[in-house]
Design a protein around this motif. Structure first.
Motif, short mmCIF file in Angstrom:
data_model
loop_
_atom_site.label_atom_id
_atom_site.label_comp_id
_atom_site.label_asym_id
_atom_site.label_seq_id
_atom_site.Cartn_x
_atom_site.Cartn_y
_atom_site.Cartn_z
N LYS A 58 0.83 -1.21 0.00
CA LYS A 58 0.00 0.00 0.00
C LYS A 58 0.86 1.25 0.00
O LYS A 58 0.53 2.25 -0.66
CB LYS A 58 -0.93 -0.01 1.21
N THR A 62 0.76 3.99 -2.93
CA THR A 62 0.42 5.37 -2.56
C THR A 62 1.46 6.33 -3.10
O THR A 62 1.14 7.41 -3.62
CB THR A 62 0.31 5.50 -1.03
N GLN A 65 1.00 6.67 -6.83
CA GLN A 65 -0.20 7.43 -7.17
C GLN A 65 -0.01 8.93 -6.95
O GLN A 65 -0.70 9.74 -7.58
CB GLN A 65 -1.38 6.93 -6.33
N ASN A 131 -2.22 8.72 -11.60
CA ASN A 131 -3.38 9.21 -10.86
C ASN A 131 -4.47 8.14 -10.74
O ASN A 131 -5.25 8.14 -9.79
CB ASN A 131 -3.95 10.45 -11.54
N ALA A 132 -4.51 7.21 -11.71
CA ALA A 132 -5.55 6.16 -11.71
C ALA A 132 -5.21 4.98 -10.81
O ALA A 132 -6.03 4.08 -10.64
CB ALA A 132 -5.78 5.68 -13.14
N ILE A 133 -4.00 4.95 -10.25
CA ILE A 133 -3.58 3.83 -9.42
C ILE A 133 -4.42 3.76 -8.14
O ILE A 133 -4.64 4.76 -7.48
CB ILE A 133 -2.09 3.93 -9.07
N ASP A 134 -4.87 2.56 -7.81
CA ASP A 134 -5.60 2.33 -6.56
C ASP A 134 -4.61 1.84 -5.51
O ASP A 134 -4.15 0.70 -5.56
CB ASP A 134 -6.70 1.28 -6.78
N HIS A 136 -5.03 0.78 -2.66
CA HIS A 136 -5.54 -0.31 -1.83
C HIS A 136 -5.66 -1.62 -2.60
O HIS A 136 -6.10 -2.62 -2.04
CB HIS A 136 -6.91 0.07 -1.26
N GLY A 137 -5.28 -1.62 -3.88
CA GLY A 137 -5.40 -2.82 -4.69
C GLY A 137 -4.44 -3.91 -4.24
O GLY A 137 -3.25 -3.67 -4.11
N PRO A 140 -2.34 -5.41 -8.02
CA PRO A 140 -2.24 -4.16 -8.79
C PRO A 140 -2.02 -4.33 -10.27
O PRO A 140 -2.49 -3.52 -11.07
CB PRO A 140 -1.07 -3.43 -8.13
N GLN A 143 -5.27 -4.46 -12.23
CA GLN A 143 -6.22 -3.34 -12.15
C GLN A 143 -6.47 -2.83 -13.56
O GLN A 143 -5.55 -2.35 -14.23
CB GLN A 143 -5.68 -2.22 -11.28
N GLN A 145 -9.02 -0.48 -16.20
CA GLN A 145 -10.06 0.55 -16.29
C GLN A 145 -9.78 1.47 -17.47
O GLN A 145 -8.69 1.45 -18.04
CB GLN A 145 -10.09 1.38 -15.01
#
Length: 281
Positions: A58, A62, A65, A131-134, A136-137, A140, A143, A145
């Motif tokens: 995480k 973070t 991101q 910016n699209a990175i999650d 909490h994934g 990863p 992911q 989208q």
């Protein structure tokens, strides 16, 4: 060397996807710059990439991101559409990451491994993907989208309003995206028709970072490259040697891929799926 026998970070990876492989290199690069001394290696028959460092997945996501950039040049593209120009003219414009790490990116001066061309702006693509990175994934690299540019405000004073977000095309490092771009069996190219397909923002962003230090080894064939996995704890200083198979590891796997054309006009390229050349130990 890190003494902790259990890596706090483990990421599922498909090493036959060149984008995912070099995203692992980017993940290790990011980890070492944030927490010096990080080490990375492949486990479980190269189906997992592990990093021994002081923090958790995480924290890494973070940081990825939240990156801030400076492009050493002009970036006035607002449309997000692809240009038909074969290659940018003039000098390569480096991209500088200013925080939370400091890193200058300019590896795309090697145009044989570059995927984008024309008016596709590296800073806008990188910013949209990061910016699209999650953060909490838990998986990863999978992911997926549709990715949009960062929000913009138009007008002044009382007339200010948020502009409609525009779709941003990825770098085409992830071979899952590439296989949708130029399909011979169905008779048309999704890339040429500008169809909307999913992107993998974590892979696209981390691969951009990973390729700065660790690039694949060219072969005698144009736009065809080899890379190797490794099973031992690798510090960042030895990463280029590990990726190019220069360190003897009987458990390593050699894979070959093409940075192939992704449009009928042969103007944009994409990383194709890799073919294993050996199976390791």
């Amino acid at each position: 060397m890190t003494d902790n026998p259990q890596p706090p970070i483990t990421v599922n990876v498909d090493v036959t996807n060149p984008g995912q492989f070099f995203a692992c290199c980017g993940l290790l690069e990011l980890a070492d710059r944030l927490w010096p001394g990080a080490e990375g290696w492949f486990e479980n028959n190269s189906r997992e990439f592990c990093i021994a460092c002081a923090r958790k997945l995480k924290d890494l996501l973070t940081a990825a991101q939240s990156v801030k950039y400076t492009l050493l040049g002009n970036s006035d593209d607002e449309g997000g559409e692809e240009d038909d120009t074969e290659e940018d003219e003039g000098e390569v414009q480096p991209l500088v990451i200013e925080s939370p790490i400091e890193l200058r990116l300019d590896w795309w001066k090697d145009k044989s491994i570059k995927t984008w061309a024309g008016s596709m702006k590296v800073d806008l693509i990188a910013a949209a993907m990061s910016n699209a990175i999650d953060p909490h994934g838990m998986d990863p690299f999978n992911q997926a989208q549709v990715v949009f540019d960062l929000p913009r405000v138009q007008g002044e004073g009382d007339k200010k309003k948020r502009a409609k977000p525009k779709k941003r095309e990825p770098f085409y490092f992830d071979c899952r995206r590439a296989t949708n771009s130029h399909s011979l069996d169905v008779g048309f190219s999704a890339n040429d028709l500008k169809l909307t397909t999913l992107a993998y923002p974590v892979v696209e962003f981390l691969c951009l970072i990973g390729l700065q230090r660790s690039r694949p080894m060219p072969t005698s064939q144009p736009r065809v490259f080899d890379y190797w996995t490794w099973s031992w704890r690798c510090a960042i200083q030895l990463l280029p040697a590990a990726v190019t198979g220069l360190i003897g590891d009987p458990a390593s796997k050699c894979l070959r891929f093409e940075n192939g054309f992704r449009s009928g006009q042969k103007k944009h390229k994409a990383f194709r799926p890799a073919i294993p050349l050996n199976q390791g130990a």
